[in-house]
Design a protein around this motif. Structure first.
Motif, PDB file in Angstrom:
ATOM      1  N   LEU A   3      66.895  94.349  40.003  1.00  0.00           N
ATOM      2  CA  LEU A   3      66.744  95.101  38.766  1.00  0.00           C
ATOM      3  C   LEU A   3      68.133  95.568  38.338  1.00  0.00           C
ATOM      4  O   LEU A   3      68.750  96.427  38.971  1.00  0.00           O
ATOM      5  CB  LEU A   3      65.808  96.286  38.984  1.00  0.00           C
ATOM      6  N   VAL A   4      68.628  94.945  37.261  1.00  0.00           N
ATOM      7  CA  VAL A   4      69.989  95.173  36.787  1.00  0.00           C
ATOM      8  C   VAL A   4      69.934  95.891  35.443  1.00  0.00           C
ATOM      9  O   VAL A   4      69.055  95.631  34.625  1.00  0.00           O
ATOM     10  CB  VAL A   4      70.733  93.823  36.622  1.00  0.00           C
ATOM     11  N   VAL A   5      70.868  96.787  35.214  1.00  0.00           N
ATOM     12  CA  VAL A   5      70.992  97.451  33.916  1.00  0.00           C
ATOM     13  C   VAL A   5      72.374  97.152  33.354  1.00  0.00           C
ATOM     14  O   VAL A   5      73.380  97.226  34.072  1.00  0.00           O
ATOM     15  CB  VAL A   5      70.793  98.982  34.031  1.00  0.00           C
ATOM     16  N   MET A   6      72.415  96.793  32.071  1.00  0.00           N
ATOM     17  CA  MET A   6      73.686  96.634  31.377  1.00  0.00           C
ATOM     18  C   MET A   6      73.921  97.881  30.528  1.00  0.00           C
ATOM     19  O   MET A   6      73.011  98.328  29.826  1.00  0.00           O
ATOM     20  CB  MET A   6      73.681  95.382  30.496  1.00  0.00           C
ATOM     21  N   THR A   7      75.122  98.425  30.593  1.00  0.00           N
ATOM     22  CA  THR A   7      75.405  99.641  29.840  1.00  0.00           C
ATOM     23  C   THR A   7      75.341  99.391  28.335  1.00  0.00           C
ATOM     24  O   THR A   7      75.428  98.261  27.874  1.00  0.00           O
ATOM     25  CB  THR A   7      76.814 100.178  30.167  1.00  0.00           C
ATOM     26  N   LYS A   8      75.216 100.476  27.599  1.00  0.00           N
ATOM     27  CA  LYS A   8      75.421 100.394  26.151  1.00  0.00           C
ATOM     28  C   LYS A   8      76.884 100.001  25.913  1.00  0.00           C
ATOM     29  O   LYS A   8      77.763 100.340  26.710  1.00  0.00           O
ATOM     30  CB  LYS A   8      75.140 101.739  25.491  1.00  0.00           C
ATOM     31  N   PRO A   9      77.184  99.317  24.805  1.00  0.00           N
ATOM     32  CA  PRO A   9      78.568  98.929  24.535  1.00  0.00           C
ATOM     33  C   PRO A   9      79.498 100.121  24.285  1.00  0.00           C
ATOM     34  O   PRO A   9      80.704 100.003  24.436  1.00  0.00           O
ATOM     35  CB  PRO A   9      78.460  98.063  23.276  1.00  0.00           C
ATOM     36  N   THR A  10      78.929 101.252  23.908  1.00  0.00           N
ATOM     37  CA  THR A  10      79.735 102.444  23.618  1.00  0.00           C
ATOM     38  C   THR A  10      79.554 103.490  24.716  1.00  0.00           C
ATOM     39  O   THR A  10      78.513 103.543  25.378  1.00  0.00           O
ATOM     40  CB  THR A  10      79.324 103.062  22.275  1.00  0.00           C
ATOM     41  N   PHE A  11      80.562 104.323  24.885  1.00  0.00           N
ATOM     42  CA  PHE A  11      80.487 105.435  25.830  1.00  0.00           C
ATOM     43  C   PHE A  11      79.811 106.625  25.168  1.00  0.00           C
ATOM     44  O   PHE A  11      79.885 106.790  23.948  1.00  0.00           O
ATOM     45  CB  PHE A  11      81.904 105.841  26.278  1.00  0.00           C
TER      46      PHE A  11
END
Length: 202
Positions: A3-11
């Protein structure tokens, strides 16, 4: 199944708290994806996370962070681009075509097969494959534990991904759309949804 999560492109302000909680709740790997951003911000975010989680983080840019923070590895957005000169360590790739998947798997430890369904974080990006094409690829052994499903993954279809033999799923829009980074501080709904998906794939 990973189960992988990719961050939002912005901080955003609450990001480190959310990511730490996701790790606590069973996230296997985090892909730090901040295209076009200054490495200073990535360093700051990493410094706010418990260092016990660094070995579960993969970076998409600023590859020097891998060694500086002892991260798990790097991610290359192309199925066939070369590794950075002198790089040693774990690496993964993105692939958007089934006919390139076999080669991409040979050149990486795992591959994100992208746009499985219509994207929930990029509304103009539509599915690259039909369910029938994915089922055929699964029967042929193209889809296996080294291939992770990316694009439109949600609670309604995540079980199908497991049944098709994907080694992992990548959560992005379905998760982050449950939290308004500009107006909210309470991220319990996002975490509760993540737990539901984790339970759905066993």
């Amino acid at each position: 199944m990973k189960l992988v999560v990719m961050t939002k492109p912005t901080f955003f302000v609450e990001e480190d708290k959310i990511l730490a909680t996701l790790f606590d709740e069973g996230m296997d790997n985090l892909h730090l994806y901040k295209p076009g951003s200054s490495p200073m911000y990535a360093e700051r975010l990493l410094s706010l996370l418990p260092d016990e989680y660094y070995r579960k983080i993969t970076v998409h840019d600023h590859y020097y962070l891998k060694n500086e923070f002892g991260l798990d590895g790097i991610h290359i957005e192309s199925p066939d681009a070369p590794l950075p000169d002198g790089y040693r360590g774990h690496f993964s790739r993105t692939c958007m075509e089934l006919d390139k998947l076999k080669t991409a798997k040979k050149k990486s430890e795992y591959v994100f097969l992208k746009y499985i369904f219509d994207s929930q974080s990029e509304p103009d990006k539509k599915a690259n494959f039909t369910v029938e094409q994915l089922a055929t690829a699964s029967r042929q052994g193209l889809i296996d534990r080294h291939v992770y499903a990316l694009g439109g993954i949600n609670l309604d279809n995540v079980r199908m991904m497991k049944d098709l033999g994907f080694g992992g799923v990548v959560l992005c829009g379905d998760l982050w759309n449950r939290f308004d980074i500009h107006q909210e501080q309470d991220f319990r709904e996002l975490i509760a949804h993540f737990i539901k998906i984790r339970k759905a794939i066993g």
